[in-house]
Design a protein around this motif. Sequence first.
Motif, PDB file in Angstrom:
ATOM      1  N   ARG A  34      47.457 -99.056 -32.467  1.00 34.94           N
ATOM      2  CA  ARG A  34      46.550 -98.633 -31.546  1.00 34.94           C
ATOM      3  C   ARG A  34      45.459 -99.616 -31.255  1.00 34.94           C
ATOM      4  NH1 ARG A  34      45.728 -93.064 -34.798  1.00 34.94           N
ATOM      5  NH2 ARG A  34      45.433 -94.627 -36.145  1.00 34.94           N
ATOM      6  N   PHE A  44      43.718 -93.799 -23.695  1.00 37.11           N
ATOM      7  CA  PHE A  44      44.646 -93.129 -24.619  1.00 37.11           C
ATOM      8  C   PHE A  44      45.352 -94.249 -25.434  1.00 37.11           C
ATOM      9  CE2 PHE A  44      48.674 -90.884 -25.694  1.00 37.11           C
ATOM     10  CZ  PHE A  44      48.051 -89.604 -26.062  1.00 37.11           C
ATOM     11  N   VAL A  46      48.122 -95.980 -27.814  1.00 34.83           N
ATOM     12  CA  VAL A  46      49.324 -95.906 -28.453  1.00 34.83           C
ATOM     13  C   VAL A  46      49.550 -96.938 -29.110  1.00 34.83           C
ATOM     14  CG1 VAL A  46      51.680 -95.141 -28.052  1.00 34.83           C
ATOM     15  CG2 VAL A  46      49.687 -94.330 -26.217  1.00 34.83           C
ATOM     16  N   THR A  99      49.478 -91.966 -31.974  1.00 35.62           N
ATOM     17  CA  THR A  99      48.440 -91.777 -31.172  1.00 35.62           C
ATOM     18  C   THR A  99      47.180 -91.085 -31.686  1.00 35.62           C
ATOM     19  OG1 THR A  99      49.599 -89.555 -30.779  1.00 35.62           O
ATOM     20  CG2 THR A  99      50.245 -91.376 -29.150  1.00 35.62           C
TER      21      THR A  99
END
Length: 161
Positions: A34, A44, A46, A99
């Motif tokens: 991440r 965001f 991931v 996440t």
Amino acid sequence: MPPISLLRAKDDAAKYGLDPEVLLKLKEKAMGARGVAYCPYSSFRVGCALLTADGDGTIITGANVECASTPVGICAERCALGKAKTEGYDKFAALAVATDISPPASPCGMCRQFIREFCDLNMPIFMYDKDGSCVVRTLEELLPMSFGPDDLKRGEVREEL
Ligand SMILES: O=c1ccn([C@H]2C[C@H](O)[C@@H](CO)O2)c(=O)[nH]1
Ligand SMILES: [Zn+2]
């Protein structure tokens, strides 16, 4: 007494025929990946880690890479699979995706289809939340009644008849 994470990894690993230590490594790599996400538009992050099954159990990582033309960006899962395929890996034992939300996110529809191209339907997909808690499903559970490479081959046979 082993840490809870190892106890949980043992259960999950046993269910899918994986070594618990390897599963913990896969989790660490997915969560760590991440950190290299390029996501200035969504923020965001991931991370993805793919356990190869061709030889020595190499783990290939990926992260989401976004683009000013927003639909052009790529998800972490397709990043990892693209890297793995082009580095010569053809067999995969597990995929982990991490996440910063809870409960964890699951691979988007496009990624599920992309995973379907290269992985067995019974391959486990481990989804980790911000604290490292996990939800696991097989590819077939995430993408039931899927269309794949074999279906195209069946089409070729029909034309020959
Ligand atoms: O499973 C997922 C879900 C979303 N994203 C990315 C795409 C985009 O960069 C950002 C927000 O959708 O997260 C992934 O990489 N994998
Ligand atoms: Zn995706």
